[in-house]
Every structure is written in structure tokens, then in C-alpha cells.
Design a protein around this motif. Structure first.
Motif, PDB file in Angstrom:
ATOM      1  N   LEU A 163       0.714  -1.110  -0.145  1.00  0.00           N
ATOM      2  CA  LEU A 163       0.022  -0.079  -0.064  1.00  0.00           C
ATOM      3  C   LEU A 163       0.889   1.368   0.099  1.00  0.00           C
ATOM      4  N   ILE A 164       1.886   1.131   0.873  1.00  0.00           N
ATOM      5  CA  ILE A 164       2.749   2.473   0.865  1.00  0.00           C
ATOM      6  C   ILE A 164       3.518   2.405  -0.347  1.00  0.00           C
ATOM      7  N   ALA A 194       2.670  10.407   5.879  1.00  0.00           N
ATOM      8  CA  ALA A 194       2.605  10.424   7.260  1.00  0.00           C
ATOM      9  C   ALA A 194       1.815  11.498   7.686  1.00  0.00           C
ATOM     10  N   GLU A 195       2.083  12.685   6.889  1.00  0.00           N
ATOM     11  CA  GLU A 195       1.376  14.064   7.356  1.00  0.00           C
ATOM     12  C   GLU A 195      -0.051  13.818   6.949  1.00  0.00           C
ATOM     13  N   ARG A 196      -0.380  12.977   5.801  1.00  0.00           N
ATOM     14  CA  ARG A 196      -1.846  12.959   5.310  1.00  0.00           C
ATOM     15  C   ARG A 196      -2.735  12.148   6.268  1.00  0.00           C
ATOM     16  N   SER A 241       3.657   9.598  12.088  1.00  0.00           N
ATOM     17  CA  SER A 241       5.098  10.085  11.907  1.00  0.00           C
ATOM     18  C   SER A 241       5.789   9.428  10.882  1.00  0.00           C
ATOM     19  N   GLN A 242       6.657   9.962  10.175  1.00  0.00           N
ATOM     20  CA  GLN A 242       7.410   9.449   9.097  1.00  0.00           C
ATOM     21  C   GLN A 242       8.138   8.032   9.465  1.00  0.00           C
ATOM     22  N   GLU A 289       3.951   9.518  -6.359  1.00  0.00           N
ATOM     23  CA  GLU A 289       4.979  10.599  -6.149  1.00  0.00           C
ATOM     24  C   GLU A 289       4.848  11.269  -4.982  1.00  0.00           C
ATOM     25  N   LEU A 290       4.424  10.518  -4.017  1.00  0.00           N
ATOM     26  CA  LEU A 290       4.383  10.855  -2.476  1.00  0.00           C
ATOM     27  C   LEU A 290       5.475  10.382  -1.640  1.00  0.00           C
TER      28      LEU A 290
END
Length: 89
Positions: A5-6, A20-22, A26-27, A13-14
């Protein structure tokens, strides 16, 4: 599941930081899920990842274990009001 998924989100292009922000984590959490170090995220992060991926069109619900989803309900061909009127005949 989570690494795939990631990777799909990264293919859109993320960056890990943007993902993480969305989703509100955390990253490093995204990195651990991507690397397989963490196998299961918290419920809220998991739901947010899936919802975000669906929102931007990276995945559909069928991509997520289609064998677990019931078939789509059939759409009514006639309005409900007409059905009720016809049922009294």
C-alpha cells in the motif's frame, strides 16, 4: 499488505513524510510499515492509510482482499415510490 500500500502511494509521487502527514502519524511509522519492521499499524493509522489511498485513487476496495467483501448490492431499477404503489394492486 502495508508495504504494498505504501509503495502504491509512493508511486503516486508521495514521500514518506507526505504520507505520514496525510494520515496523521510520523514518518518513522511509515518507514517501519514499509520495511516490514512493523506488521500492523494502529487501527487509526491503518484506516487512514486505506482511506487516503482510496481517496487519491491508488487503490479500490477490491484491491483490499476482495474475497472478504460482499458483492455490490444490485441497484434498484425503479424508484421506491413506484414499487410501493405497484405492491397494492
Amino acid at each position: 499488505m502495508w508495504p504494498d500500500l505504501i509503495k502504491h502511494l509512493q508511486d503516486a509521487e508521495l514521500t514518506q513524510a507526505q504520507i505520514a502527514e496525510r494520515v496523521g502519524c510520523s514518518q518513522p511509522t511509515i518507514h517501519r510499515l514499509l520495511s516490514g519492521e512493523t506488521l500492523d499499524p494502529s487501527f487509526s493509522v491503518g484506516v487512514a492509510l486505506i482511506d487516503f489511498a482510496k481517496k487519491i485513487g491508488v487503490i479500490t476496495r477490491e484491491d483490499l482482499r476482495p474475497d472478504l467483501w460482499p458483492p455490490e448490492p444490485a441497484r434498484a431499477k425503479e424508484p421506491l415510490a413506484e414499487k410501493e404503489e405497484n405492491s397494492h394492486v
